[in-house]
Design a protein around this motif. Structure first.
Motif, PDB file in Angstrom:
ATOM      1  N   ALA A   1     -39.437 -30.138   4.492  1.00 40.88           N
ATOM      2  CA  ALA A   1     -39.348 -31.578   4.743  1.00 40.88           C
ATOM      3  C   ALA A   1     -38.137 -31.525   5.510  1.00 40.88           C
ATOM      4  O   ALA A   1     -37.327 -30.734   6.016  1.00 40.88           O
ATOM      5  CB  ALA A   1     -39.333 -32.344   3.489  1.00 40.88           C
ATOM      6  N   SER A   2     -37.850 -32.896   5.990  1.00 43.94           N
ATOM      7  CA  SER A   2     -36.682 -33.159   6.818  1.00 43.94           C
ATOM      8  C   SER A   2     -35.416 -32.941   5.914  1.00 43.94           C
ATOM      9  O   SER A   2     -35.306 -33.017   4.497  1.00 43.94           O
ATOM     10  CB  SER A   2     -36.627 -34.650   7.381  1.00 43.94           C
ATOM     11  OG  SER A   2     -36.507 -35.562   6.307  1.00 43.94           O
TER      12      SER A   2
ATOM     13  N   ARG B   1     -32.965 -34.864   5.711  1.00 43.35           N
ATOM     14  CA  ARG B   1     -32.958 -36.314   4.938  1.00 43.35           C
ATOM     15  C   ARG B   1     -33.762 -36.138   3.722  1.00 43.35           C
ATOM     16  O   ARG B   1     -33.134 -36.616   2.405  1.00 43.35           O
ATOM     17  CB  ARG B   1     -33.495 -37.637   5.652  1.00 43.35           C
ATOM     18  CG  ARG B   1     -33.160 -38.836   5.013  1.00 43.35           C
ATOM     19  CD  ARG B   1     -33.648 -39.966   5.902  1.00 43.35           C
ATOM     20  NE  ARG B   1     -32.672 -40.236   7.006  1.00 43.35           N
ATOM     21  CZ  ARG B   1     -32.722 -40.118   8.293  1.00 43.35           C
ATOM     22  NH1 ARG B   1     -33.722 -39.274   8.669  1.00 43.35           N
ATOM     23  NH2 ARG B   1     -31.747 -40.325   8.923  1.00 43.35           N
ATOM     24  N   ASP B   2     -34.987 -35.986   3.571  1.00 44.83           N
ATOM     25  CA  ASP B   2     -35.823 -36.051   2.332  1.00 44.83           C
ATOM     26  C   ASP B   2     -35.355 -35.073   1.546  1.00 44.83           C
ATOM     27  O   ASP B   2     -35.291 -34.930   0.072  1.00 44.83           O
ATOM     28  CB  ASP B   2     -37.265 -35.642   2.738  1.00 44.83           C
ATOM     29  CG  ASP B   2     -37.769 -36.811   3.643  1.00 44.83           C
ATOM     30  OD1 ASP B   2     -37.130 -37.888   3.178  1.00 44.83           O
ATOM     31  OD2 ASP B   2     -38.975 -36.673   4.114  1.00 44.83           O
TER      32      ASP B   2
ATOM     33  N   ASP C   1     -33.004 -32.375  15.833  1.00 40.19           N
ATOM     34  CA  ASP C   1     -33.399 -33.843  15.308  1.00 40.19           C
ATOM     35  C   ASP C   1     -32.345 -34.328  14.394  1.00 40.19           C
ATOM     36  O   ASP C   1     -32.615 -35.183  13.493  1.00 40.19           O
ATOM     37  CB  ASP C   1     -34.915 -34.082  14.962  1.00 40.19           C
ATOM     38  CG  ASP C   1     -35.929 -33.844  15.952  1.00 40.19           C
ATOM     39  OD1 ASP C   1     -35.628 -34.123  17.295  1.00 40.19           O
ATOM     40  OD2 ASP C   1     -36.573 -33.001  15.608  1.00 40.19           O
TER      41      ASP C   1
ATOM     42  N   ASP D   1     -33.185 -35.577  10.759  1.00 38.71           N
ATOM     43  CA  ASP D   1     -34.785 -35.596  10.713  1.00 38.71           C
ATOM     44  C   ASP D   1     -35.217 -34.153  11.101  1.00 38.71           C
ATOM     45  O   ASP D   1     -36.486 -34.150  11.052  1.00 38.71           O
ATOM     46  CB  ASP D   1     -35.355 -36.790  11.737  1.00 38.71           C
ATOM     47  CG  ASP D   1     -34.901 -38.147  11.470  1.00 38.71           C
ATOM     48  OD1 ASP D   1     -34.976 -38.475  10.128  1.00 38.71           O
ATOM     49  OD2 ASP D   1     -34.464 -38.831  12.227  1.00 38.71           O
ATOM     50  N   THR D   2     -34.588 -33.425  11.440  1.00 38.69           N
ATOM     51  CA  THR D   2     -35.107 -31.940  11.450  1.00 38.69           C
ATOM     52  C   THR D   2     -35.808 -31.435  10.239  1.00 38.69           C
ATOM     53  O   THR D   2     -35.335 -31.489   9.187  1.00 38.69           O
ATOM     54  CB  THR D   2     -34.013 -31.108  11.822  1.00 38.69           C
ATOM     55  OG1 THR D   2     -33.283 -31.532  12.951  1.00 38.69           O
ATOM     56  CG2 THR D   2     -34.494 -29.649  12.349  1.00 38.69           C
ATOM     57  N   ARG D   3     -37.152 -31.062  10.466  1.00 36.57           N
ATOM     58  CA  ARG D   3     -37.845 -30.552   9.304  1.00 36.57           C
ATOM     59  C   ARG D   3     -37.392 -29.005   9.267  1.00 36.57           C
ATOM     60  O   ARG D   3     -37.250 -28.400  10.050  1.00 36.57           O
ATOM     61  CB  ARG D   3     -39.240 -30.413   9.925  1.00 36.57           C
ATOM     62  CG  ARG D   3     -39.997 -31.541   9.394  1.00 36.57           C
ATOM     63  CD  ARG D   3     -41.482 -31.303   9.531  1.00 36.57           C
ATOM     64  NE  ARG D   3     -42.112 -30.675   8.279  1.00 36.57           N
ATOM     65  CZ  ARG D   3     -42.629 -31.199   7.286  1.00 36.57           C
ATOM     66  NH1 ARG D   3     -42.257 -32.478   7.085  1.00 36.57           N
ATOM     67  NH2 ARG D   3     -43.095 -30.441   6.448  1.00 36.57           N
TER      68      ARG D   3
END
Ligand SMILES: Nc1ncnc2c1ncn2[C@@H]1O[C@H](COP(=O)(O)OP(=O)(O)OP(=O)(O)O)[C@@H](O)[C@H]1O
Length: 631
Positions: free
Chosen positions: A455-456, A458-459, A495, A498-500
């Motif tokens: 996941a990112s 962030r997540d 990103d 947001d980078t996965r």
């Protein structure tokens, strides 16, 4: 012990159960789909009865319109007969189509429902369960077994019932209308029944072995993919391949045994009816010739026998599908029947809900009172009457020799395990009297081996933060957590947040992964933070920066940190020494150095280990590599 191919032959409760009793356990999952499944069954039976009625029409045509029509040159009766047979055939085809339409969707819904129930239960089961069960065994249950069950539900079960009814009704018709010929056919069904019973018990064992071996194979694949770096680094790829080849070969042999057993029954089911029909043909011809049987009866007999032949020959396939489905049901319930001992109390303690703002500024008093802990399969307890207080807002380093039980102790406040005896309290309340949600609101953990999800960033970091929190607040928590964990490298990712990140964060370095796991624990803003050596991959300067920022941000947070490095110990307010399953000393680093010989021994061995490690790797080299991992 979790079932593996090695244990499949041992007796287990499911093997005592009949196939019907095992399959009946599916009821709660198939209940809503039952109307459509029963509709599909009725359509199938209708189709089968139509097929069975065609011979009766043939008999009537042969003895009536055909014989008389030929004699009197009147073809009208014959035309009507053809129309009737065509209508029956079309009706049969229509009912088969209806059956497929009716059962396809409920089958997939049952499969999805069971898959979700199994996954939910796996999430609920405690760490102790996951420590014991190999991942591949769970994977093969949740994917392979449930797929197998769906195929049986949409096809096998209907086929089984329809075959059974067709055979019983067909043989009944043969006996009722065919006289001696019927009795010959009935005699042929005796060896068929005996063979089917023998086949069932043998095939069931092989089916179980094969499904367990598939699980073991999945475990090997999972472990070797997971540990690919170690295998490559130690050149163990060929050894892993050998192990995989042995297991794959074992599975292949079992599949061959399965196919051979299946083929044995199928051959017998083909030969026995053919022999029976051969005998019936001889006897039937004699009876027609002697005038004891009409030609129409003989034609109808063979047409009916032909309709029964299909289900009899398919019986092997239908039975093996049913037995595979039974094994799948047993394997599904082996997991579902596992009771979770770490449940929420019936009457949870009346503790106030913790909001994120409060969490960092209130409470956080942890107490281990006379705690004893023994792993289920261990002879002796790891923790033996431990007493330890963690005053609110303090940082306590837990030290002890390797294997002394530090990680075990750290797993008790977040209720990853429950104590065997004694009590662990958070703010004066036994953690077992709180719901797991209440505990998780108060206690967050970061482990040495950081698990990140696909996941990112962030997540991953906001995993423990409520989704209902306004986006701006979530963003603020993310920024602060990344800053405290010294994870500024996130800004340089392609990103940003947001980078996965790949499976288990594999595209990040060890230090980067650790910092994200630490950020995750910080973002939850807990009252109690348990750090199981989560800074081990950081250099001392970064570790110091992280610890200093942790103190600034989580002012009132009580921290228990498992220390494997002298630098970590020096950063704590106080140190607790774990020895022989007990806390033998608590004090400041300097006091303990002066007063406790065991502590001095631990610190000197930590220093030796650390120096050896730094000599091998260099202090900055590791993190320099980390920073460059994604650039
Ligand atoms: N899941 C488990 N089942 C059975 N025994 C276990 C389990 N986990 C750990 N143990 C045993 O419990 C003891 C304490 O293990 P623990 O990991 O708590 O020690 P530790 O002090 O954290 O060690 P280290 O410093 O090496 O990380 C060890 O003897 C270990 O073999």
């Amino acid at each position: 012990m979790p079932p593996t191919a090695d244990s499949s032959n041992r007796s287990d409760p499911s093997s005592e159960r009949s196939t019907l009793a095992s399959i009946r356990r599916l009821h709660p999952y198939v209940r809503t789909a039952l109307p459509r499944l029963v509709g599909g069954l009725v359509a199938s039976l209708g189709a089968s009865l139509m097929a069975l009625s065609i011979p009766a029409v043939l008999r009537w045509v042969t003895d009536g319109p055909l014989t008389e029509g030929v004699r009197e040159h009147d073809w009208s009766g014959l035309i009507w007969s053809v129309v009737l047979v065509a209508v029956l055939g079309a009706g049969e085809a229509g009912l088969i189509l209806l059956r497929r339409t009716l059962v396809m969707f409920p089958g997939t819904r049952v499969e999805a429902g069971m898959r979700m129930a199994l996954f939910r239960h796996l999430q609920d089961l405690p760490v102790a369960f996951h420590d014991r069960w190999p991942g591949g065994q769970l994977l093969s249950r949740i994917m392979g077994d449930l797929g197998l069950l769906r195929r049986w539900l949409v096809f096998g079960v209907l086929q089984l019932v329809v075959s059974f009814v067709t055979i019983v009704v067909g043989v009944g018709l043969l006996v009722a209308t065919g006289g001696w010929l019927g009795i010959i056919f009935l005699c042929g069904s005796i060896p068929v029944t005996i063979l089917a019973f023998r086949f069932s018990s043998k095939y069931r064992r092989i089916s179980r072995l094969s499904q367990d071996q598939s699980g073991d194979l999945a475990t090997t694949v999972e472990e070797s993919v997971h540990g690919i770096r170690v295998l490559k680094a130690f050149g163990r790829g060929p050894a892993a391949l050998d192990q995989f080849t042995d297991q794959a070969e074992g599975l292949r042999e079992t599949e061959i045994r399965k196919a051979t057993t299946d083929a044995g029954l199928t051959t017998a089911l083909r030969v026995i009816p053919e022999v029976t029909q051969g005998i019936a043909l001889v006897v039937g011809t004699y009876l027609v010739a002697s005038g004891d049987m009409t030609l129409g009866t003989l034609v109808a007999f063979f047409a009916t026998a032909q309709v029964i032949n299909g289900p009899v020959v398919d019986l092997g396939m239908t039975l093996s599908m049913t037995l595979n489905a039974r094994t799948a049901v047993d394997r599904f319930f082996e997991v579902m029947d596992t009771v979770n001992p770490l449940t929420d109390p019936a009457a949870p303690a009346d503790v106030p809900a913790v909001t994120l703002g409060q969490a960092a500024h209130a409470g956080g008093h942890v107490a281990f009172r006379d705690v004893t802990f023994r792993y289920d399969d261990a002879a002796r307890p790891v923790l033996d009457h431990v007493d330890l207080e963690l005053p609110p807002g303090t940082t306590t380093a837990l030290v002890g020799l390797t294997g002394s039980g530090k990680s075990t102790l750290a797993m008790l406040p977040p209720r990853l395990f429950d104590v065997t005896d004694g009590v662990v309290e958070v703010d004066g309340v036994d953690v077992r009297d709180m719901t797991r949600a209440q505990v998780r609101e108060r206690v967050a953990v970061a482990f040495e081996d950081p698990t990140l999800f696909s996941a990112s960033v962030r997540d991953n970091v906001l995993l423990g933060v409520s989704d209902t929190l306004p986006a701006a607040e979530r963003e603020a928590l993310l920024t602060q957590a990344l800053e405290v964990a010294q994870a500024q490298f996130v800004a340089d990712l392609p990103d940003g947040a947001d980078t996965r990140i790949g499976e288990e964060g594999m595209s990040l370095s060890g230090g980067q992964r650790q910092r994200l796991a630490l950020a995750r624990a910080i973002a939850a803003r807990p009252r109690v933070l348990v750090l199981d050596d989560p800074l081990s991959a950081l250099d001392v300067t970064t570790e110091e920066a992280v610890t200093a920022r942790l103190r600034d941000v989580l002012v009132a947070t009580t921290t228990l940190v498992i220390a494997h490095r002298p630098s970590t110990v020096a950063l704590a307010d106080r140190v607790a020494v774990l020895q022989g399953g007990r806390i033998t000393a608590v004090g400041t680093h300097h006091d303990l150095l002066a007063s406790d010989p065991h502590y001095r021994y631990i610190i000197s061995s930590l220093e030796d280990d650390y120096e050896a490690h730094e000599h091998d790797h260099g202090p900055d080299q590791r993190d320099d590599q980390n920073e460059g991992a994604l650039s």
